[in-house]
Design an enzyme around this catalytic site. Structure first.
Site, PDB file in Angstrom:
ATOM      1  N   ILE A   1       0.843  -1.201   0.000  1.00 28.84           N
ATOM      2  CA  ILE A   1       0.000   0.000   0.000  1.00 28.84           C
ATOM      3  C   ILE A   1       0.875   1.247   0.000  1.00 28.84           C
ATOM      4  O   ILE A   1       0.555   2.263   0.618  1.00 28.84           O
ATOM      5  CB  ILE A   1      -0.999   0.026   1.177  1.00 28.84           C
ATOM      6  CG1 ILE A   1      -0.264  -0.203   2.514  1.00 28.84           C
ATOM      7  CG2 ILE A   1      -2.103  -1.002   0.994  1.00 28.84           C
ATOM      8  CD1 ILE A   1      -1.115   0.205   3.720  1.00 28.84           C
TER       9      ILE A   1
ATOM     10  N   HIS B   1       1.272   3.439  -2.207  1.00 30.78           N
ATOM     11  CA  HIS B   1       0.584   4.635  -2.706  1.00 30.78           C
ATOM     12  C   HIS B   1      -0.188   5.340  -1.587  1.00 30.78           C
ATOM     13  O   HIS B   1      -0.296   6.558  -1.571  1.00 30.78           O
ATOM     14  CB  HIS B   1      -0.356   4.282  -3.866  1.00 30.78           C
ATOM     15  CG  HIS B   1      -1.478   3.387  -3.477  1.00 30.78           C
ATOM     16  ND1 HIS B   1      -1.351   2.013  -3.394  1.00 30.78           N
ATOM     17  CD2 HIS B   1      -2.753   3.664  -3.108  1.00 30.78           C
ATOM     18  CE1 HIS B   1      -2.506   1.496  -3.013  1.00 30.78           C
ATOM     19  NE2 HIS B   1      -3.361   2.472  -2.828  1.00 30.78           N
ATOM     20  N   TYR B   2      -0.709   4.549  -0.634  1.00 30.43           N
ATOM     21  CA  TYR B   2      -1.415   5.141   0.505  1.00 30.43           C
ATOM     22  C   TYR B   2      -0.450   5.959   1.371  1.00 30.43           C
ATOM     23  O   TYR B   2      -0.761   7.095   1.773  1.00 30.43           O
ATOM     24  CB  TYR B   2      -2.074   4.021   1.331  1.00 30.43           C
ATOM     25  CG  TYR B   2      -2.676   4.484   2.633  1.00 30.43           C
ATOM     26  CD1 TYR B   2      -3.865   5.219   2.648  1.00 30.43           C
ATOM     27  CD2 TYR B   2      -2.064   4.200   3.854  1.00 30.43           C
ATOM     28  CE1 TYR B   2      -4.414   5.648   3.843  1.00 30.43           C
ATOM     29  CE2 TYR B   2      -2.608   4.617   5.050  1.00 30.43           C
ATOM     30  CZ  TYR B   2      -3.781   5.349   5.047  1.00 30.43           C
ATOM     31  OH  TYR B   2      -4.316   5.778   6.226  1.00 30.43           O
ATOM     32  N   TYR B   3       0.730   5.397   1.611  1.00 27.69           N
ATOM     33  CA  TYR B   3       1.730   6.139   2.388  1.00 27.69           C
ATOM     34  C   TYR B   3       2.161   7.416   1.681  1.00 27.69           C
ATOM     35  O   TYR B   3       2.393   8.447   2.322  1.00 27.69           O
ATOM     36  CB  TYR B   3       2.959   5.259   2.670  1.00 27.69           C
ATOM     37  CG  TYR B   3       2.723   4.246   3.755  1.00 27.69           C
ATOM     38  CD1 TYR B   3       2.873   4.587   5.095  1.00 27.69           C
ATOM     39  CD2 TYR B   3       2.315   2.950   3.449  1.00 27.69           C
ATOM     40  CE1 TYR B   3       2.638   3.660   6.088  1.00 27.69           C
ATOM     41  CE2 TYR B   3       2.072   2.017   4.435  1.00 27.69           C
ATOM     42  CZ  TYR B   3       2.233   2.376   5.760  1.00 27.69           C
ATOM     43  OH  TYR B   3       1.986   1.469   6.743  1.00 27.69           O
TER      44      TYR B   3
END
Lengths: 214, 214
Positions: free
Chosen positions: A126, A128-130
């Site tokens: 994830i 891209h979330y970070y």
């Protein structure tokens, strides 16, 4: 202190709204995406406002009238794609920051993610979330707002223990959403947390003591 | 002036590398993602380096040794998902900015997108792309680098006309990639473009005149 909770229908948001509603020193306004969500809250006596994080800064700012603080705990979640991570978790967050600046609502608590400041620690799955959380946090830190950035580890649905560990750089861990919500309440109480950010996982120190010792 | 072209295997990147290679006042280094791409460039006499924009700031910085300027024209493109838009177009760009700061390579040209600074003008269909470009540009503008941000309209593969229109806020339009590359060369030539950003579409003024009148 009147607190606008952005993302009030989310898992942390719901718990936080309840907690603030039950504390005499706070008033709460729940910001949600749909009329249906707002009506459900209003039926329970909660002040609620319908606002789209994909709308304009001005639109978001209207939700803040009469508020003294903003808590941003909205997220597009895992059911929508990474395009929404960009438009909600990043751009929605920054528009909320800009709205708070425009409205002079100085106190701003951001719910971020463990190690969001530290690229080397990002989970590839994830990542891209970070990235989204990282840049929203950076822009908040560059603002003149009285911010606190709370960066919890993996979020659990189990009841809170009331005991946490906080620090500038913690190893991976988890924490019940209820403890995250309680930590936010304590952050709002304690002006010492202004312009600070910290990782948050479960631990063995009471929330009030942990925040007092920040 | 030795210029590192980041995204040298992209459509604008390829044209730009050729143009810089043919201009006596410039030397060029092509930064690409694969050995295969690098070898093809080296066979044509182009200095090429393999670097992953999803790697560390230090890794990206190594590509800049001996360079005087960086042009960022990399993009994850439409074949990969918005998660790559976050990790490449946004985080890859900012890591390149941080690498340039760390290496003291002050001159930085960013290829952005028409109206990336203006949320109201973003196409809903690729709004997430504009979000990524917007925040990369913001962080560049907050840096101490000698930046220029070039924001072209819809990119065409047809040959360049050599004539453009530039401005702070232009209506939608298109522009051949070759004219974008020629504009970047002119930007690198003209120190007047430092700490400036402009929209770019096809027009009726020669590129050198348009940049001289910026």
């Amino acid at each position: 202190m009147k607190v606008l909770v952005v993302g009030a229908n989310g898992k942390i948001g719901r718990i936080l709204v309840n907690k603030l509603q039950n504390e005499k020193e706070f008033q709460v306004r729940a910001m949600v995406r749909s009329e249906e969500q707002a009506n459900a809250l209003k039926e329970r006596g909660v002040d609620a406002v319908v606002t789209d994080l994909e709308g304009t800064v001005e639109h978001i700012g209207n939700a803040m009238d009469g508020c003294d603080a903003v808590v941003f705990t909205a997220g597009s979640g895992s059911k929508t794609g990474p395009d929404k991570t960009l438009t909600v978790d990043l751009d929605g967050a920054v528009k909320t920051i800009e709205a708070a600046e425009a409205k002079g609502v100085k106190r701003f608590v951001m719910v971020s993610a463990l190690q969001a400041n530290n690229r080397e620690k990002w989970s590839m799955k994830i990542k891209h979330y970070y990235v989204a959380k990282h840049y929203a946090d950076r822009i908040l830190m560059d603002s003149d707002l009285d911010y606190t950035i709370v960066k919890p580890g993996a979020l659990l649905d189990e009841p809170g223990s009331g005991n946490i560990q906080i620090g500038e750089s913690l190893e991976r861990g988890s924490v019940p959403r209820e403890d995250v919500a309680s930590t936010i309440v304590e952050v709002l109480r304690n002006p010492k947390t202004v312009r600070r950010s910290f990782d948050l996982v479960s631990g063995d120190v009471s929330i009030s003591e942990a925040i007092a010792n920040l």
